[in-house]
Design an enzyme around this catalytic site. Sequence first.
Site, PDB file in Angstrom:
ATOM      1  CB  ILE A 160      77.814 143.510  -6.604  1.00  0.00           C
ATOM      2  CG1 ILE A 160      78.985 143.779  -7.553  1.00  0.00           C
ATOM      3  CG2 ILE A 160      77.106 144.829  -6.281  1.00  0.00           C
ATOM      4  CD1 ILE A 160      78.522 144.243  -8.936  1.00  0.00           C
ATOM      5  N   GLY A 161      79.826 141.087  -4.785  1.00  0.00           N
ATOM      6  CA  GLY A 161      80.356 139.734  -4.906  1.00  0.00           C
ATOM      7  C   GLY A 161      81.758 139.723  -5.480  1.00  0.00           C
ATOM      8  CE  LYS A 187      93.149 151.870 -18.553  1.00  0.00           C
ATOM      9  NZ  LYS A 187      93.432 151.436 -19.962  1.00  0.00           N
ATOM     10  N   GLY A 188      88.403 149.639 -14.280  1.00  0.00           N
ATOM     11  CA  GLY A 188      87.424 148.638 -13.848  1.00  0.00           C
ATOM     12  C   GLY A 188      87.541 147.326 -14.596  1.00  0.00           C
ATOM     13  CD  GLU A 203      79.967 146.011 -16.913  1.00  0.00           C
ATOM     14  OE1 GLU A 203      80.944 146.346 -16.206  1.00  0.00           O
ATOM     15  OE2 GLU A 203      78.794 146.257 -16.583  1.00  0.00           O
ATOM     16  CB  SER A 234      83.863 148.130 -15.313  1.00  0.00           C
ATOM     17  OG  SER A 234      83.475 146.959 -15.952  1.00  0.00           O
ATOM     18  CB  THR A 241      87.859 148.757  -8.851  1.00  0.00           C
ATOM     19  OG1 THR A 241      87.287 147.532  -8.406  1.00  0.00           O
ATOM     20  CG2 THR A 241      89.299 148.833  -8.412  1.00  0.00           C
ATOM     21  N   GLY A 296      84.588 141.514  -4.196  1.00  0.00           N
ATOM     22  CA  GLY A 296      85.749 141.699  -3.329  1.00  0.00           C
ATOM     23  C   GLY A 296      86.035 143.144  -2.973  1.00  0.00           C
TER      24      GLY A 296
END
Lengths: 751, 751
Positions: B477-478, B704-705, B708, B518, B521, B480
């Site tokens: 979604i932009g 972790k993500g 946000e 988030s 990843t 990477g």
Amino acid sequence: MRKHASEIEKDLNLAYLELAKGREPDGQQPPSPPPDDFKLIGTPTSRLDGFLIVTGKARYTHDLFFDHLLHGKILRSPYASAEIMSVDLSAAQSLPGVEAVIQLKEGQVKYEGEPIAAVAAVSEIAAEEALRRIRVEFRQLPHVVSPEKAREEGAPRVHDSGNVEKFNEYSRGDVEKGFAEADVVLERTYKTAVEIHHTAETHASIAKWDEDQLTVWDSTQAIFSVRDGLARALNIPASKVRVIKTYMGGGFGSKLGVNDHTVIAARLARQTGRPVKITLSRRENSLCVGNRPSTLITIKGGAKKDGTLLALSMTNYTCGGIGRGDRSSEPLIDIYRCPNVKVEEYTVYTHTCASRPTRAPGHVQGTFALEGFLDELAAELGLDPLELRKKNCTTANQGDTGLPYSSKGLLQCYELGAKKIGWSRRNKKPGETQGVKRRGLGMASQIWWGAGVPGTLADVKIHRDGSVEVVSGTQDIGTGTRTYMATIVAETLGLKPEAVTVKIGDTVYPWAPSSGGSQTTPSVAPAVREAAMQAAAELKKLAAKKLEASPGDIVLENGRVKVKDNPERSISFAEAARELRREAVFHGIRGDLPGGFAYNSFGAHFVEVEVDVQTGQVKVLNVVAAHEVGRVINRLTAESQVVGGIIQGTSASLFEERLIDESTGQMVNPNLQSYKIATTMDVPEITPLFVDMVDPRINNLGTKGLGEPPRIPIAAAIANAVYNAIGVHLREIPMTPDRVLAALKKKEANP
Amino acid sequence: MRKHASEIEKDLNLAYLELAKGREPDGQQPPSPPPDDFKLIGTPTSRLDGFLIVTGKARYTHDLFFDHLLHGKILRSPYASAEIMSVDLSAAQSLPGVEAVIQLKEGQVKYEGEPIAAVAAVSEIAAEEALRRIRVEFRQLPHVVSPEKAREEGAPRVHDSGNVEKFNEYSRGDVEKGFAEADVVLERTYKTAVEIHHTAETHASIAKWDEDQLTVWDSTQAIFSVRDGLARALNIPASKVRVIKTYMGGGFGSKLGVNDHTVIAARLARQTGRPVKITLSRRENSLCVGNRPSTLITIKGGAKKDGTLLALSMTNYTCGGIGRGDRSSEPLIDIYRCPNVKVEEYTVYTHTCASRPTRAPGHVQGTFALEGFLDELAAELGLDPLELRKKNCTTANQGDTGLPYSSKGLLQCYELGAKKIGWSRRNKKPGETQGVKRRGLGMASQIWWGAGVPGTLADVKIHRDGSVEVVSGTQDIGTGTRTYMATIVAETLGLKPEAVTVKIGDTVYPWAPSSGGSQTTPSVAPAVREAAMQAAAELKKLAAKKLEASPGDIVLENGRVKVKDNPERSISFAEAARELRREAVFHGIRGDLPGGFAYNSFGAHFVEVEVDVQTGQVKVLNVVAAHEVGRVINRLTAESQVVGGIIQGTSASLFEERLIDESTGQMVNPNLQSYKIATTMDVPEITPLFVDMVDPRINNLGTKGLGEPPRIPIAAAIANAVYNAIGVHLREIPMTPDRVLAALKKKEANP
């Protein structure tokens, strides 16, 4: 010298008997046969895509259009042998609407139709006009286009190494000893013409680049092979190429592997930055995408009075143009018990397009020779030709492996076919009937492979709304792959085939082999079955929890998930699917073949013909085709496959022949007006029969392939029927009226 | 009443200490941490698709064109509340070039921008003209567009059930007892405006039918969710829908799930039998695809003199238009140790478009309130605001689970951030500096989720030419995603990231969750790693055979496959791949999270501002953002993510506000001229810092993500810095100059 099967078989008949009793040769029990209580598998199921195809809604490669699409055309050599002195593209390049003109070839061209240059333009008309404006200066070189001339001393050389090359030899036992021991020895020579793959849909490709990623839509039998071939030709990684096949109208071997025009479309698309479509014309289809090699096969055979074969030798001169001809000795090596065999095969090069596998390459030609020879031998011995074949029937592969067959239903094929055709009606002595139109019966046997490729993958995906997909990177080449995939999943999950969405024909899907060699069904069907079984097990587990039962007591049928023997306790398939956390994918794989067996399929064709001794016309009245291919998955499409093979084979046997003008080196019939194929009026009544047999070892469905088998024995069966009708054995394909008349005349001269 | 974490924690500090020593709370050893000897993972890697994006070559949905493409447009309600009396489509239908006109709505419309009818035409101009020719007769109904008015008695009812609805409550301990025991009790009210998701690329969808199969190209964060939403909306099986996302320019929550216009495109395409594209205008983007709900949050808190929190209560009135507002209490419930907490949240309905998740929904608003409140409380207690936070820091989640965190680096974030910004430079007393331009420092903490979704799938495919693919149905979604997928595979197989082809954004690929929360990843990265590990193991096995070594002694590095400690014995990666029978696919799955832990990410922003007390302008000079997100996979894109979040948050904090004219019910700034977002000149210097910490439990990469987190604390940190600069606490977002001046004036009036 290789070890003969009989040496390790000890007593073939005993081994066969043991197999028939359900015991392995080493005394072990055979594996449990796949279940037989199927509701859908084995029944006739209409093709799920049939409506789309017959209404013209199915989209073939040529039907696809893209924004900014360009049309590509290829300039081809008019000469069989010439040197390109210069190529001037400038007039083509300056034509409005022309986006790219590229030279493909320098130096020598070696066949009529060899690509020299290509253009991409905004319309087909502009592309054609651009081709006309390309100026090529040729220096014509001597050519040779007939294999007979090519074998002559002093013939123009096609390749530097010479025009004749031995490419196969085989021997077991001692043929000379065999001939010496034989009561009868016979030698005959058979000839087959070059046959063109006249697919209903000519070849077509569309290439489209998105930066360094190439996507190709191709009319192909082999998406993965085209992908890898393109990657090699363009020197890019396979990971950057995607090949998609939608619908396709026949390939018969001419759409295996990547074609020149596909690489050219990719090059033109890369240069222009726009998608490029190239659809070959019927003329290009005749000249440039392969053909079935001609053969000139001499068989010498010796047998005892009772028909026991003692020795067979074969010499084959096969011509595949600038490429290699077909190895045609497998039937002779494998199918009958014969202790002494010797084979020599030579390819002859000519200045014609390289050949390509053509539905049962080699087997068609080799079977025409072998099975024709056996009828001549039977006549010589005064035996029923069918009895001669039964006498020499074997239960183990006679070639390299010497292994027992996993299953073999050839004797049952003989029984079914003979009964249906009314074998006793035949002329006891060939040509004993009189009159202008004379009828006769003939038959021929067939052996083929088609065990499937281990490692073939298929996924079954269950969505939480209860909808189901089956996904594999296989391709439907017109045979009904989509339908049996859906049927197997439906069978396993208790659904209707229409409820299963089939996704095939895309290299992003799990790997599956090329669709050729009768490999598709025995590769894909077991993988699908395996994935569906996993899906069923998971759904049973989930449903068991919900229905408070044991998974072993759950059955999937009629769109419901039920507790066995308790019809009250059930949920719908969709309710069971809703128990999944999310869409679930089950990966199926077609496993390795159990060792210790030979995997082959068998068949026999029985033919009735009527020969007009005044016109020489052969009319095939009736064909009974009995095949053993393990379990038949879809009786309807299996029968269609047999019917298609017999129509194609009848056509090739009676009419088809590539004709080349020896003086110009050019094909004189590169079109469907002068290259004759059978019309509806030429098609006999065809009765496909299947031996009710499940191969207990080959895979989880006990099924073998059926692509080639019906194409193989038909020519010999027709020739044998003609022999039975008029007492003259035709040893050349096609059996045209002039050849029939010439043979009759020769017989009259030497009765 | 729920059980408070402290009740089961016994001694938090002890537990934390035990964790820090590497022991589980129950005395067991923790799992081995993921390996740390990475060569690529953790380093800055340029985006593999960066060149395509910045040169305009990456193709977004609006850039795609198809043969026979039609353009769809939607007629929308100009009124916030009205009844549709009649719709006349005839004049539109008769316009040349118009292929379909459909009515979407009857009866009542409830917000400006609600779809009423749609057209498909051969050009955008024809479609727009057709919209103008649709005649709709409305009867205007009373409307209410401000949440304050909506809560008044007698306000027009938005839904029959009323305009205010309690949707969340939470309590632990006894807040009244806590307030009674506190040395200081404070109550403050904070307000946040409605923020529009101004994605760089507005929403766009293309729908195309092939018989009963629908393919949709969509600018979406959630291909599988769009697929299933479309299937439900169109009442077709999910198996018949495919959704593809190419590139997309931001979603921030407004592209989760299926949008109206996507369903409309599919309906128009089905009706016309042609592909239909609908791209929303900036105005439609402002009116119709969601927004961040406003909040009005009152916090009451009590603490001991030393800063120990004793009680916190929160009441939130949040407005999500005709939909529900944001639950904004999670930070207050979870992040600090506080035995007595009480929360009540109400949604207020108005005649405006339903809200949508907007990057860190609820957390942005709740953190603005909570972290602002803590600074006011610290000032009241005479404490350093950072010390107040440290004092109440906890090692276990304070909400429902009460479980210890799998890892928590918040104290380290405080340390890193405070050091970098020079925390000691702050005004010891808020507003103690003088002059027109006054500087101040502020900070705020943050908690978020982002542990990843178990069941996420990724495949690694190795081709026999050595080329490698990684495939997952995730979407970039932009942020990477493509790049880290390639990096993880490259790391595991000893290749360069450029050598790995990434395939994402298609529902034919293995399942992956929506890209939001988030989650991407920590869902996708472990699945990719798992698949790559399998691939590495297989290649090691094959290479070991070839190199006559044990698989355990084989290492993959620098494009070679080597015997460890024996550099002489090696083959290239491609040579090892050639040992595969064919392309091999390895299926990776992101497994379940180990139980017994809370999985959260943490961060703290430190901000320096300069406030012009004459103009009221707030200038953010410098932001130090310290985050703990476990292992950072790609330092460059992680930093970009932080920078992006801070730019977006700074913009929303200072400028952004949806303005609606209460008399007409219409938005007055549905465009980027009057709805102000930050320009380059408004962007502060931003220093992203990451705590060097690997979560040993969360997944095989310890990551972790980070979607946000950087968006969450920035508003509060700016408000706290403004407070530190001028001694006035701004309790409303956006902190516009007029609000700053009004607050200063109020302070002067009541010093």
